[in-house]
Design an enzyme around this catalytic site. Structure first.
Site, mmCIF file in Angstrom:
data_model
loop_
_atom_site.group_PDB
_atom_site.id
_atom_site.type_symbol
_atom_site.label_atom_id
_atom_site.label_comp_id
_atom_site.label_asym_id
_atom_site.label_seq_id
_atom_site.Cartn_x
_atom_site.Cartn_y
_atom_site.Cartn_z
ATOM 1 N N ARG A 1 5.631 -13.147 9.088
ATOM 2 C CA ARG A 1 6.199 -11.806 8.961
ATOM 3 C C ARG A 1 7.605 -11.797 9.501
ATOM 4 O O ARG A 1 7.922 -12.541 10.425
ATOM 5 C CB ARG A 1 5.434 -10.849 9.881
ATOM 6 C CG ARG A 1 4.236 -10.206 9.358
ATOM 7 C CD ARG A 1 3.681 -9.281 10.424
ATOM 8 N NE ARG A 1 3.992 -7.892 10.106
ATOM 9 C CZ ARG A 1 3.361 -7.198 9.170
ATOM 10 N NH1 ARG A 1 2.419 -7.750 8.460
ATOM 11 N NH2 ARG A 1 3.675 -5.955 8.947
ATOM 12 N N GLU B 1 0.872 -1.163 0.000
ATOM 13 C CA GLU B 1 0.000 0.000 0.000
ATOM 14 C C GLU B 1 0.919 1.225 0.000
ATOM 15 O O GLU B 1 1.821 1.314 0.839
ATOM 16 C CB GLU B 1 -0.884 0.000 1.251
ATOM 17 C CG GLU B 1 -1.838 1.162 1.209
ATOM 18 C CD GLU B 1 -2.790 1.238 2.395
ATOM 19 O OE1 GLU B 1 -2.764 0.355 3.265
ATOM 20 O OE2 GLU B 1 -3.554 2.220 2.425
ATOM 21 N N LYS C 1 4.654 0.426 9.277
ATOM 22 C CA LYS C 1 4.720 1.733 8.633
ATOM 23 C C LYS C 1 4.110 2.815 9.513
ATOM 24 O O LYS C 1 4.578 3.946 9.533
ATOM 25 C CB LYS C 1 4.005 1.688 7.275
ATOM 26 C CG LYS C 1 4.882 1.133 6.170
ATOM 27 C CD LYS C 1 4.162 1.163 4.834
ATOM 28 C CE LYS C 1 3.180 0.019 4.739
ATOM 29 N NZ LYS C 1 2.531 -0.069 3.431
HETATM 30 P P1 ATP Z 1 2.746 -2.185 7.687
HETATM 31 O O1 ATP Z 1 2.062 -2.726 8.891
HETATM 32 O O2 ATP Z 1 4.170 -1.845 7.905
HETATM 33 O O3 ATP Z 1 1.979 -1.089 7.009
HETATM 34 P P2 ATP Z 1 1.682 -3.875 5.734
HETATM 35 O O4 ATP Z 1 1.654 -5.351 5.734
HETATM 36 O O5 ATP Z 1 0.401 -3.188 5.974
HETATM 37 O O6 ATP Z 1 2.810 -3.409 6.691
HETATM 38 P P3 ATP Z 1 1.820 -3.497 2.932
HETATM 39 O O7 ATP Z 1 2.269 -2.312 2.185
HETATM 40 O O8 ATP Z 1 0.383 -3.849 2.891
HETATM 41 O O9 ATP Z 1 2.299 -3.295 4.416
HETATM 42 O O10 ATP Z 1 2.711 -4.756 2.574
HETATM 43 C C1 ATP Z 1 3.017 -5.187 1.281
HETATM 44 C C2 ATP Z 1 3.434 -6.618 1.348
HETATM 45 O O11 ATP Z 1 4.566 -6.761 2.197
HETATM 46 C C3 ATP Z 1 2.338 -7.481 1.930
HETATM 47 O O12 ATP Z 1 2.201 -8.637 1.147
HETATM 48 C C4 ATP Z 1 2.814 -7.783 3.312
HETATM 49 O O13 ATP Z 1 2.346 -9.011 3.751
HETATM 50 C C5 ATP Z 1 4.330 -7.759 3.158
HETATM 51 N N1 ATP Z 1 4.951 -7.391 4.423
HETATM 52 C C6 ATP Z 1 4.767 -6.276 5.145
HETATM 53 N N2 ATP Z 1 5.450 -6.311 6.296
HETATM 54 C C7 ATP Z 1 6.108 -7.485 6.294
HETATM 55 C C8 ATP Z 1 6.999 -8.137 7.214
HETATM 56 N N3 ATP Z 1 7.335 -7.568 8.376
HETATM 57 N N4 ATP Z 1 7.484 -9.347 6.886
HETATM 58 C C9 ATP Z 1 7.158 -9.920 5.709
HETATM 59 N N5 ATP Z 1 6.328 -9.380 4.812
HETATM 60 C C10 ATP Z 1 5.803 -8.179 5.097
HETATM 61 MG MG MG Z 2 -1.233 -3.220 4.707
#
Ligand code: ATP
Ligand code: MG
Length: 559
Positions: free
Chosen positions: A263, A38, A273
């Site tokens: 994760r 995102e 984020k």
């Molecule tokens: P955040 O909580 O930091 O916003 P998010 O999962 O909401 O993380 P996205 O931008 O939706 O962030 O993530 C894009 C991709 O990266 C998704 O497929 C997510 O599962 C993966 N991802 C995000 N954080 C991690 C992590 N700590 N380890 C592995 N994969 C991750």
């Molecule tokens: Mg997300």
């Protein structure tokens, strides 16, 4: 230098096993994956794990991977984030096939939503957000059906069209799937599919006042793109029944499957984020690319190489069980990579002047110094020497214990590449602080050994004062003092006040270059360093990427 795409070693994991089985069973032919951030922040080390997984699989199976922006929350998404995400993925060494936005599919998604309504599988709910929440039930108690659940298809179609045509205020209605309010899985209790939101979208502008929710959008976007294996993190495991339910109701161009993996959680760091955004907005760091941040852009500025990050992702592997990775794993991946590539130089970050009284004042000479001890192809440089040099303050001790093998009054030490020197006198200021040292050198010891076989235990680094370049050096330490700052009630209480120590009086040997694409240096005995973006030729500014594991052992060996 190795190509990041060639680094992956043993990459077998349970996801690859599933793909192998799907290929063997003829369920799929071309493997298609996606990395779906995102655009509401910068990518961090956790995203790197997902990038390496998705792009790595596409590469190894000769398929492809899309970089898809999952942009269904217009209020949080910005062009700056889109640009930074593209830059980071490319910098890590990966190439996407397509780079769509989920918002490109808004028309198609709307038609699918209408289709669900026509099938009696979605309805417009006019309860308030609070009522919807209250009626959802709990893990122990089933939810209550909405009083609007039995609206006719016609009424639902009319209301949903009205939602689209801007006839209602935010929150007046939502579109919900009609599944089961008593499902043990709360995600299946008539989840919301669309909401009204009067917000300008970075991609679609003001075209829409209704926006689809993530769960509705994600699987359908995967299906549009022909994604075969949709890889996401474990928190989406409970969403998988909904992912499947939506795809089961609609006619889609393809049928992806969702697979979850753990994760990345890394000690002493935050990988959310939202929390990283807080660090930036509250000014605890200089920006998303602050070298202490484990964002991809922060790590790049700090001096991480893409290869070291890919190596780290290979080392931690892919599992289905959450665990926290020790910082040492990341440090090892980084050191192994930098040790192989970094150009060796001498720099003094906390200088103490040394005058070599028996060295002629107008004389200078140059020593041949290897740029890399194990890689002669990287060549040599000339290291200038003269009567006045700087050594590290830590390398001198006035009242030294017997085992202190560096400089102290009356003792002899080897200057790397150059001569043996002996400390004759300590010059102090009125406050009693050490200002400089007076030493003598042994002209016979040129190159670092003495013809009479005299043993000198210690070797120290130095920089010729006359030839030195003045510089500033940032020393970094962990941003947090506790291993799991994300788990404590207020991470602010664990911020490390010493996480950035600025050394204003550093001195470099002259052969240290400032280039647009910064060179990785190893300053002997000090660690790995890289020039910062804010560096200028007049005022070089370097960041310490990482300390050396054991500075002494290395020097002794290379003598
Ligand atoms: P955040 O909580 O930091 O916003 P998010 O999962 O909401 O993380 P996205 O931008 O939706 O962030 O993530 C894009 C991709 O990266 C998704 O497929 C997510 O599962 C993966 N991802 C995000 N954080 C991690 C992590 N700590 N380890 C592995 N994969 C991750
Ligand atoms: Mg997300």
């Amino acid at each position: 230098m190795s190509d990041s795409r060639a680094v992956s070693g043993d990459t077998s994991n349970f996801i690859r096993d599933i793909i192998d089985a799907d290929l063997a069973a003829g369920k799929v032919s071309t493997i298609i994956t996606r990395f779906p951030p995102e655009p509401n922040g910068y990518l961090h080390i956790g995203h790197a794990k997902s990038i390496c997984l998705n792009f790595g699989i596409a590469r190894d199976y000769a398929g492809y991977c899309n970089l898809r922006f999952d942009d269904t929350n217009p209020e949080k998404e910005e062009q700056e984030y889109i640009d930074s995400i593209r830059r980071d993925v490319e910098w890590l060494g990966f190439k996407w096939h397509d780079n769509p936005f989920a918002s490109d599919y808004f028309d198609q998604l709307y038609h699918w939503a209408v289709d669900l309504i026509k099938q009696g599988k979605a309805y417009v709910d006019s309860q308030s957000a609070d009522e919807i929440r209250a009626n959802r039930g709990t893990l122990k108690q089933p939810g209550n059906n909405s009083p609007y659940r039995e609206r006719s298809v016609e009424e639902n179609l009319q209301l949903f069209e009205g939602m689209k045509n801007d006839q209602y205020a935010d929150g007046e209605h939502v579109l919900r799937a009609r599944i089961d309010m008593a499902s043990p899985n709360i995600n299946m209790r008539d989840p919301v599919l669309y909401r009204i939101l009067h917000a300008t979208h970075h991609n679609t502008g003001d075209d829409w006042v209704i926006y689809p929710l993530y769960d509705f959008t994600h699987g359908l976007s995967d299906a549009i793109e022909g994604v075969t294996h949709s890889l996401c993190t474990l928190e989406f495991e409970d969403h998988r029944p909904l992912y499947d339910w939506i795809l089961d109701q609609l006619e889609t161009p393809s049928r992806p499957i969702q697979i979850e993996f753990a994760r990345l959680q890394l000690e002493y760091s935050l990988t959310s984020k939202r929390k990283l955004n807080q660090l930036v907005n509250e000014g605890h760091v200089s920006g998303w690319d602050d070298p202490r941040m484990l964002t991809i852009s922060g790590m790049r500025r700090r001096g991480f190489t893409p290869e070291s990050i890919v190596r780290f992702c290979d080392m931690i592997g892919i599992t289905k069980k959450d665990s926290t990775i020790e910082m040492g794993v990341l440090e090892t991946a980084l050191r192994d990579d930098l040790n192989a590539r970094a150009i060796r130089r001498m720099a003094v970050i906390n200088p103490l002047k040394v005058v070599i009284e028996n060295y002629p004042e107008d004389q200078e000479e140059f020593f041949d110094g290897a740029n890399h001890p194990q890689n002669p192809e990287l060549g040599t440089r000339q290291v200038p020497f003269s009567r006045e040099i700087y050594i590290e303050r830590d390398d001198f001790m006035e009242d030294a214990p017997r085992k202190f093998f560096r400089l102290s009054p009356g003792r002899e030490v080897r200057l790397r590449f150059a001569y043996y020197i002996t400390c004759k006198e300590v010059i102090k200021n009125e406050a009693g602080e050490i200002e400089s040292l007076v030493c003598t050198y042994d002209p016979e010891s040129r190159g670092g050994s003495s013809p009479d076989g005299r043993k000198v235990k210690g070797t120290i680094h130095w920089v010729s004062a006359r030839h030195a370049v003045d510089a500033t050096v940032n020393l970094y330490d962990r941003l947090f003092t506790v291993p799991n700052p994300g788990a404590i009630p207020d991470f602010h209480t664990a911020l490390n006040p010493e996480s950035n120590v600025v050394m204003e009086n550093a001195r470099f040997e002259p052969a240290i270059e400032l280039t647009d694409n910064p060179i990785a240096y190893q300053f002997e005995r000090l660690g790995y360093f890289v020039s910062d973006y804010d560096s200028t030729p007049d005022k070089p500014l370097f960041n310490r990427t990482m300390t050396l594991r054991d500075s002494w052992a290395k020097i002794e060996k290379s003598q």
